[in-house]
Design an enzyme around this catalytic site. Structure first.
Site, PDB file in Angstrom:
ATOM      1  N   SER A 153       4.379   5.740  -3.031  1.00 38.33           N
ATOM      2  CA  SER A 153       3.123   5.487  -3.266  1.00 38.33           C
ATOM      3  C   SER A 153       2.213   6.530  -2.924  1.00 38.33           C
ATOM      4  O   SER A 153       2.486   7.215  -2.084  1.00 38.33           O
ATOM      5  CB  SER A 153       2.700   3.949  -2.801  1.00 38.33           C
ATOM      6  OG  SER A 153       1.060   4.103  -3.079  1.00 38.33           O
ATOM      7  N   TYR A 166       1.700  -0.784   4.807  1.00 35.79           N
ATOM      8  CA  TYR A 166       2.188  -0.360   3.604  1.00 35.79           C
ATOM      9  C   TYR A 166       2.116   0.979   3.238  1.00 35.79           C
ATOM     10  O   TYR A 166       3.409   1.778   3.184  1.00 35.79           O
ATOM     11  CB  TYR A 166       1.458  -1.192   2.457  1.00 35.79           C
ATOM     12  CG  TYR A 166       1.591  -0.691   0.938  1.00 35.79           C
ATOM     13  CD1 TYR A 166       3.050  -1.480   0.429  1.00 35.79           C
ATOM     14  CD2 TYR A 166       0.914   0.351   0.278  1.00 35.79           C
ATOM     15  CE1 TYR A 166       3.415  -0.854  -0.905  1.00 35.79           C
ATOM     16  CE2 TYR A 166       1.398   0.736  -0.898  1.00 35.79           C
ATOM     17  CZ  TYR A 166       2.497   0.004  -1.657  1.00 35.79           C
ATOM     18  OH  TYR A 166       2.900   0.504  -2.904  1.00 35.79           O
TER      19      TYR A 166
HETATM   20  P1  NAI Z   1       6.786  -5.526  -9.207  1.00 37.56           P
HETATM   21  O1  NAI Z   1       6.737  -6.421  -8.252  1.00 37.56           O
HETATM   22  O2  NAI Z   1       6.762  -5.660 -10.494  1.00 37.56           O
HETATM   23  O3  NAI Z   1       8.409  -4.761  -8.912  1.00 37.56           O
HETATM   24  C1  NAI Z   1       9.046  -4.935  -7.383  1.00 37.56           C
HETATM   25  C2  NAI Z   1      10.135  -5.724  -7.740  1.00 37.56           C
HETATM   26  O4  NAI Z   1      11.035  -5.699  -6.285  1.00 37.56           O
HETATM   27  C3  NAI Z   1      10.330  -7.101  -7.873  1.00 37.56           C
HETATM   28  O5  NAI Z   1      10.931  -7.478  -9.172  1.00 37.56           O
HETATM   29  C4  NAI Z   1      10.595  -7.895  -6.899  1.00 37.56           C
HETATM   30  O6  NAI Z   1      11.237  -9.134  -7.019  1.00 37.56           O
HETATM   31  C5  NAI Z   1      11.516  -6.802  -6.139  1.00 37.56           C
HETATM   32  N1  NAI Z   1      11.723  -7.131  -4.475  1.00 37.56           N
HETATM   33  C6  NAI Z   1      10.427  -7.371  -3.925  1.00 37.56           C
HETATM   34  N2  NAI Z   1      10.989  -7.426  -2.523  1.00 37.56           N
HETATM   35  C7  NAI Z   1      12.416  -7.360  -2.656  1.00 37.56           C
HETATM   36  C8  NAI Z   1      13.530  -7.418  -1.478  1.00 37.56           C
HETATM   37  N3  NAI Z   1      13.195  -7.622  -0.408  1.00 37.56           N
HETATM   38  N4  NAI Z   1      14.837  -7.008  -2.117  1.00 37.56           N
HETATM   39  C9  NAI Z   1      15.180  -6.674  -3.357  1.00 37.56           C
HETATM   40  N5  NAI Z   1      14.004  -6.833  -4.300  1.00 37.56           N
HETATM   41  C10 NAI Z   1      12.552  -6.994  -4.061  1.00 37.56           C
HETATM   42  O7  NAI Z   1       5.888  -4.017  -8.533  1.00 37.56           O
HETATM   43  P2  NAI Z   1       6.140  -2.604  -9.067  1.00 37.56           P
HETATM   44  O8  NAI Z   1       4.648  -2.048  -9.131  1.00 37.56           O
HETATM   45  O9  NAI Z   1       6.777  -2.189 -10.260  1.00 37.56           O
HETATM   46  O10 NAI Z   1       6.469  -1.747  -7.785  1.00 37.56           O
HETATM   47  C11 NAI Z   1       7.671  -1.145  -7.735  1.00 37.56           C
HETATM   48  C12 NAI Z   1       7.476   0.099  -6.823  1.00 37.56           C
HETATM   49  O11 NAI Z   1       6.265   0.694  -6.895  1.00 37.56           O
HETATM   50  C13 NAI Z   1       7.247  -0.809  -5.164  1.00 37.56           C
HETATM   51  O12 NAI Z   1       7.912   0.433  -4.482  1.00 37.56           O
HETATM   52  C14 NAI Z   1       5.701  -0.279  -5.065  1.00 37.56           C
HETATM   53  O13 NAI Z   1       5.181  -0.374  -3.722  1.00 37.56           O
HETATM   54  C15 NAI Z   1       5.425   0.945  -5.800  1.00 37.56           C
HETATM   55  N6  NAI Z   1       3.920   1.293  -6.240  1.00 37.56           N
HETATM   56  C16 NAI Z   1       3.415   0.191  -7.060  1.00 37.56           C
HETATM   57  C17 NAI Z   1       2.180   0.336  -7.492  1.00 37.56           C
HETATM   58  C18 NAI Z   1       1.523  -0.431  -8.437  1.00 37.56           C
HETATM   59  O14 NAI Z   1       0.293  -0.004  -8.858  1.00 37.56           O
HETATM   60  N7  NAI Z   1       1.994  -1.389  -9.153  1.00 37.56           N
HETATM   61  C19 NAI Z   1       1.503   1.768  -6.991  1.00 37.56           C
HETATM   62  C20 NAI Z   1       1.959   2.511  -6.187  1.00 37.56           C
HETATM   63  C21 NAI Z   1       3.259   2.457  -5.596  1.00 37.56           C
END
Ligand code: NAI
Length: 312
Positions: A153, A166
């Site tokens: 991030s 985080y």
């Molecule tokens: P999202 O919530 O849509 O997708 C994340 C997925 O990870 C979900 O399907 C969830 O079920 C899964 N997950 C969570 N904990 C887990 C675990 N312990 N074991 C296996 N699966 C698990 O969120 P997003 O935004 O697509 O996140 C993807 C990455 O992007 C993350 O690492 C997040 O920190 C990063 N990120 C997101 C930003 C945003 O604005 N959404 C900004 C910067 C970074």
């Protein structure tokens, strides 16, 4: 230290196998679609079986060869079993590992509990560590060129009073990828880190995934907090657009993938602030040379010793 360029860049995705954590939603699902459309076979790993089912059905409907795996990336035993299953299903370990799963939660740093730290660092850093330690030896043993990409991030470049654990975990993953990038080039395994700023995803609902044994939070995680986060993320980058830049980053073996022009000014200020704490060499030329020489000699000595131990 100079990093040796890897010999074989991963330009063509056909014949590749991409293992994507968090692949059932947001940035992970975007990569599954984009990498799959580019010809890769896909494994999506996620903690939510219902979301995996929906994602697998959608990907299959596009003609993408996909396998879903439900487990918690904090669980090392489950991770090893998942890796065995990947090899049983596809006859090879992944050639691309994307550490994308992540969770966030916001609250005053001074109210952060051990459970807040253990969950946020456990998933965002521990999950990445588990992915690397599980897969990298298998990738090296396969002898195939590969790529590791971690979705960190932009928050990893700066501490935060509202997202302490985080941001700390994300900082650590940037650093870890820099280390793996140096170490894995000799195996033709490229390494990139992507630092998004805002993605149109479901991360606002991450608090619903908190395990019961890590439930004691110092933060308020109610419907209002979720709605306020959703109001930001609905304006985030489309996951497929982000995934396309990640794919370009893999093809070029880019060290950093940061497709957000709005973060440039903040990063410039941040690095200028850090550099402003460093005096010029003229203030201590002898001490500076002596310390630099000692470090350079130590690194060269270690490299020679390691290469002797590896029979190189
Ligand atoms: P999202 O919530 O849509 O997708 C994340 C997925 O990870 C979900 O399907 C969830 O079920 C899964 N997950 C969570 N904990 C887990 C675990 N312990 N074991 C296996 N699966 C698990 O969120 P997003 O935004 O697509 O996140 C993807 C990455 O992007 C993350 O690492 C997040 O920190 C990063 N990120 C997101 C930003 C945003 O604005 N959404 C900004 C910067 C970074």
């Amino acid at each position: 230290m100079r990093i040796k360029a890897i010999g074989r860049l991963m330009r063509d995705l056909s014949g590749q196998l991409a293992f994507i954590t968090g692949g059932a939603s947001g940035a992970g699902l975007g990569q599954a679609r984009v990498f799959g459309r580019a010809g890769a076979k896909i494994c999506i790993a996620d903690i939510r079986s219902d979301a995996i089912g929906r994602a697998v059905a959608k990907l299959k409907a596009e003609g993408i060869e996909v396998h879903g795996l439900q487990f918690d990336i904090m669980d090392r035993t489950a991770y090893a079993k998942a890796a065995d299953e990947v090899e049983a299903v596809f006859g090879m370990p992944p050639t691309i590992v994307s550490n994308t799963a992540g969770v966030n939660s916001f609250g005053p740093i001074e109210h952060t509990t051990f459970d807040d730290f253990d969950w946020l660092i456990g998933v965002n850093l521990g999950g990445v560590v588990n992915g690397c330690v599980t897969f990298i030896p298998r990738m090296i043993a396969s002898g195939r060129p590969g790529h590791i990409v971690t979705v960190s991030s932009i928050g990893g470049f700066q501490g935060s009073a509202l997202a302490g654990p985080y941001a700390a975990a994300k900082a650590a993953t940037i650093n870890l990828m820099e280390g793996y990038r140096q170490g894995l080039a000799k195996y033709d395994i490229g390494v990139s880190v992507c630092t998004p700023a805002n993605i149109n995803s479901n991360i606002a609902e991450a608090s619903k995934l908190r395990p019961a044994h890590l439930a004691a939070s110092g933060y308020v995680e109610d419907a209002q907090a979720i709605a306020s986060l959703q109001s930001i993320h609905q304006h985030g980058m489309d996951p497929d657009q982000l995934a396309q830049t990640i794919l370009e980053g893999i093809r070029a073996n880019a060290a950093y993938i940061i497709p957000y022009p709005e973060v440039r000014e903040g990063l410039e200020k941040r690095f200028a602030q850090i550099l402003s704490a460093v005096p010029s060499v003229e203030t201590d030329p002898d001490g500076s040379k002596c310390r630099s020489d000692a470090l350079r000699n130590w690194v060269a000595g270690r490299a020679r010793a390691l290469s002797r131990n590896e029979g190189g």
